[in-house]
Design a protein around this motif. Structure first.
Motif, PDB file in Angstrom:
ATOM      1  N   MET A   1       0.833  -1.174   0.000  1.00  0.00           N
ATOM      2  CA  MET A   1       0.000   0.000   0.000  1.00  0.00           C
ATOM      3  C   MET A   1       0.883   1.244   0.000  1.00  0.00           C
ATOM      4  O   MET A   1       1.834   1.332   0.762  1.00  0.00           O
ATOM      5  N   ASN A   2       0.574   2.186  -0.861  1.00  0.00           N
ATOM      6  CA  ASN A   2       1.300   3.448  -0.917  1.00  0.00           C
ATOM      7  C   ASN A   2       0.703   4.430   0.078  1.00  0.00           C
ATOM      8  O   ASN A   2      -0.511   4.629   0.108  1.00  0.00           O
ATOM      9  N   LEU A   3       1.561   5.036   0.897  1.00  0.00           N
ATOM     10  CA  LEU A   3       1.107   6.033   1.858  1.00  0.00           C
ATOM     11  C   LEU A   3       1.888   7.325   1.687  1.00  0.00           C
ATOM     12  O   LEU A   3       3.094   7.298   1.422  1.00  0.00           O
ATOM     13  N   SER A   4       1.201   8.439   1.887  1.00  0.00           N
ATOM     14  CA  SER A   4       1.871   9.739   1.864  1.00  0.00           C
ATOM     15  C   SER A   4       2.863   9.805   3.020  1.00  0.00           C
ATOM     16  O   SER A   4       2.776   9.026   3.982  1.00  0.00           O
ATOM     17  N   GLN A   5       3.785  10.747   2.951  1.00  0.00           N
ATOM     18  CA  GLN A   5       4.764  10.925   4.023  1.00  0.00           C
ATOM     19  C   GLN A   5       4.063  11.076   5.375  1.00  0.00           C
ATOM     20  O   GLN A   5       4.426  10.423   6.354  1.00  0.00           O
ATOM     21  N   GLN A   6       3.030  11.907   5.416  1.00  0.00           N
ATOM     22  CA  GLN A   6       2.317  12.185   6.660  1.00  0.00           C
ATOM     23  C   GLN A   6       1.615  10.935   7.184  1.00  0.00           C
ATOM     24  O   GLN A   6       1.708  10.607   8.369  1.00  0.00           O
ATOM     25  N   ASP A   7       0.911  10.218   6.306  1.00  0.00           N
ATOM     26  CA  ASP A   7       0.185   9.025   6.731  1.00  0.00           C
ATOM     27  C   ASP A   7       1.131   7.903   7.148  1.00  0.00           C
ATOM     28  O   ASP A   7       0.878   7.184   8.116  1.00  0.00           O
ATOM     29  N   TRP A   8       2.231   7.741   6.396  1.00  0.00           N
ATOM     30  CA  TRP A   8       3.220   6.700   6.687  1.00  0.00           C
ATOM     31  C   TRP A   8       3.788   6.905   8.087  1.00  0.00           C
ATOM     32  O   TRP A   8       3.843   5.996   8.890  1.00  0.00           O
ATOM     33  N   LYS A   9       4.191   8.147   8.376  1.00  0.00           N
ATOM     34  CA  LYS A   9       4.788   8.457   9.678  1.00  0.00           C
ATOM     35  C   LYS A   9       3.762   8.320  10.794  1.00  0.00           C
ATOM     36  O   LYS A   9       4.049   7.755  11.848  1.00  0.00           O
ATOM     37  N   ALA A  10       2.544   8.821  10.569  1.00  0.00           N
ATOM     38  CA  ALA A  10       1.506   8.751  11.599  1.00  0.00           C
ATOM     39  C   ALA A  10       1.172   7.297  11.925  1.00  0.00           C
ATOM     40  O   ALA A  10       1.039   6.923  13.096  1.00  0.00           O
ATOM     41  N   GLN A  11       1.052   6.470  10.906  1.00  0.00           N
ATOM     42  CA  GLN A  11       0.721   5.064  11.118  1.00  0.00           C
ATOM     43  C   GLN A  11       1.885   4.346  11.802  1.00  0.00           C
ATOM     44  O   GLN A  11       1.690   3.562  12.723  1.00  0.00           O
ATOM     45  N   LEU A  12       3.111   4.633  11.341  1.00  0.00           N
ATOM     46  CA  LEU A  12       4.306   4.031  11.944  1.00  0.00           C
ATOM     47  C   LEU A  12       4.391   4.365  13.428  1.00  0.00           C
ATOM     48  O   LEU A  12       4.670   3.494  14.258  1.00  0.00           O
ATOM     49  N   ASP A  13       4.139   5.619  13.776  1.00  0.00           N
ATOM     50  CA  ASP A  13       4.244   6.061  15.169  1.00  0.00           C
ATOM     51  C   ASP A  13       3.256   5.333  16.085  1.00  0.00           C
ATOM     52  O   ASP A  13       3.505   5.206  17.284  1.00  0.00           O
ATOM     53  N   GLN A  14       2.140   4.846  15.533  1.00  0.00           N
ATOM     54  CA  GLN A  14       1.108   4.166  16.326  1.00  0.00           C
ATOM     55  C   GLN A  14       1.246   2.638  16.301  1.00  0.00           C
ATOM     56  O   GLN A  14       0.500   1.946  16.983  1.00  0.00           O
ATOM     57  N   ASP A  15       2.164   2.129  15.490  1.00  0.00           N
ATOM     58  CA  ASP A  15       2.235   0.690  15.209  1.00  0.00           C
ATOM     59  C   ASP A  15       3.297   0.005  16.065  1.00  0.00           C
ATOM     60  O   ASP A  15       4.494   0.200  15.857  1.00  0.00           O
TER      61      ASP A  15
END
Length: 106
Positions: A1-15
């Motif tokens: 799945m392709n994620l924008s910089q903002q979404d990628w970082k936000a999801q990573l921070d919660q994972d």
């Protein structure tokens, strides 16, 4: 799945099940890596595949390269190998403004 910089970082921070995977060359990594990333150079061909097979498929993989093209390819390969959750960083490291570390300093 392709994620924008903002979404990628936000999801990573919660994972809590996340692994950050850098698929650039060693020389590129020496210019800096996203914090906690592990390197597996996609240009290593079969060596890249061997190293992927050693990874835990139950983890969520956040994959990046310099601009987003190689990491998109890496996600496709990983999906074929049975990795269910791979997230490509659109725009890659060159557009990253989050935390970075220098691998030679550790």
């Amino acid at each position: 799945m392709n994620l924008s910089q903002q979404d990628w970082k936000a999801q990573l921070d919660q994972d809590e099940n996340a692994v950050v995977l850098d698929v650039r060359t060693e020389d590129e990594c020496n210019e800096g890596m996203i914090t906690n990333a592990i390197n597996n150079d996609i240009y290593k061909g079969q060596g890249f595949i061997y190293r992927l097979k050693e990874l835990d498929k139950s983890k969520n993989y956040y994959v990046y390269c310099k601009a987003g093209s190689r990491s998109e390819q890496a996600c496709a390969v990983m999906n074929q190998l049975g990795f269910e959750n791979t997230y490509n960083l659109i725009g890659g490291f060159m557009n990253w403004n989050g935390e970075v570390f220098m691998p030679n300093e550790h």
